[in-house]
Structures are given as C-alpha cells and as structure tokens.
Design a protein around this motif. Structure first.
Motif, PDB file in Angstrom:
ATOM      1  N   ASP A 109       0.871  -1.175   0.000  1.00  0.00           N
ATOM      2  CA  ASP A 109       0.000   0.000   0.000  1.00  0.00           C
ATOM      3  C   ASP A 109       0.907   1.223   0.000  1.00  0.00           C
ATOM      4  O   ASP A 109       1.638   1.460   0.960  1.00  0.00           O
ATOM      5  N   HIS A 110       0.865   1.988  -1.076  1.00  0.00           N
ATOM      6  CA  HIS A 110       1.792   3.109  -1.232  1.00  0.00           C
ATOM      7  C   HIS A 110       1.505   4.253  -0.270  1.00  0.00           C
ATOM      8  O   HIS A 110       2.387   5.035   0.023  1.00  0.00           O
ATOM      9  N   GLN A 111       0.302   4.347   0.251  1.00  0.00           N
ATOM     10  CA  GLN A 111      -0.025   5.414   1.202  1.00  0.00           C
ATOM     11  C   GLN A 111       0.479   5.096   2.598  1.00  0.00           C
ATOM     12  O   GLN A 111       1.045   5.949   3.268  1.00  0.00           O
ATOM     13  N   SER A 112       0.244   3.862   3.060  1.00  0.00           N
ATOM     14  CA  SER A 112       0.626   3.517   4.429  1.00  0.00           C
ATOM     15  C   SER A 112       1.939   2.746   4.507  1.00  0.00           C
ATOM     16  O   SER A 112       2.528   2.649   5.576  1.00  0.00           O
ATOM     17  N   GLY A 113       2.376   2.158   3.414  1.00  0.00           N
ATOM     18  CA  GLY A 113       3.586   1.355   3.414  1.00  0.00           C
ATOM     19  C   GLY A 113       3.373  -0.067   3.911  1.00  0.00           C
ATOM     20  O   GLY A 113       4.317  -0.844   3.999  1.00  0.00           O
ATOM     21  N   GLN A 114       2.123  -0.429   4.244  1.00  0.00           N
ATOM     22  CA  GLN A 114       1.817  -1.770   4.733  1.00  0.00           C
ATOM     23  C   GLN A 114       1.859  -2.791   3.603  1.00  0.00           C
ATOM     24  O   GLN A 114       1.568  -2.480   2.452  1.00  0.00           O
ATOM     25  N   PRO A 171      -4.439  -5.997   5.168  1.00  0.00           N
ATOM     26  CA  PRO A 171      -3.113  -5.964   5.791  1.00  0.00           C
ATOM     27  C   PRO A 171      -2.689  -7.358   6.240  1.00  0.00           C
ATOM     28  O   PRO A 171      -3.513  -8.197   6.604  1.00  0.00           O
TER      29      PRO A 171
END
Length: 100
Positions: A72-77, A94
């Motif tokens: 996920d490019h927004q959260s880095g998860q 996640p």
C-alpha cells in the motif's frame, strides 16, 4: 435487496400486470403488452436477485489466501490478497488479517 424491497417490487409487478391485462382486454387494439412485459421483468429481476444473494451468503468462510502480496503506497503496509472462488471477489487486507 431487502425483504421489504422485494415485497414492494412484487406488489408493483402485480399492479403492472393487472393494469396490463385490463388495458389489453378493454381496448380493441390491445396495448397492454408493455405493462405485462414490465411486470415480467420486475418479477424475473426480483427472483434472480434473491438467488444471487443466497449464493453470496453460502460463500462465507470460503476465502483462500493467495501467494500475491502488494504494498500500500499510502501507508507502506504489506497487503495480502484473499480470493473467494465462489464469487470471484478479491480482497486486499493488511498482513495477518482475515476477511469477515
């Protein structure tokens, strides 16, 4: 569709069918066919919608974890991909979470 919505759709279909039959029999040229067709389409849509929902309900718990991973490019998860073979639906959750 909810139970109330299903009942309302069938009531509307019944009214359209009665209206179509009245128009068809009362006028020499007919003309009630479009209302009868409309009623039939509503009934078919309502019946097939109920079947679709029943199939979706039976697929609960049939989720399979795939080997795919996404970031996920927004959260880095890191997201795991879950697949339901009955419906073809995919969910990106996640890492460590399971679909409901």
């Amino acid at each position: 569709m909810t139970q109330t919505g299903r009942i309302a759709a069938l009531v509307i279909a019944g009214l359209a069918a009665v209206g179509g039959m009245l128009v068809q029999t009362s006028s020499p040229a007919g003309g009630g066919f479009p209302l009868l067709l409309f009623a039939a389409l509503i009934v078919l849509g309502t019946v097939f919608d109920a079947g679709y929902l029943a199939r979706r309900r039976t697929s609960r718990g049939a989720w399979q974890l795939t080997a795919e991973r996404e970031v996920d490019h927004q959260s880095g998860q890191i997201l795991e991909v879950w697949y339901d073979p009955v419906t073809g639906e995919r969910r990106y959750l996640p890492s460590g979470e399971r679909p409901d």
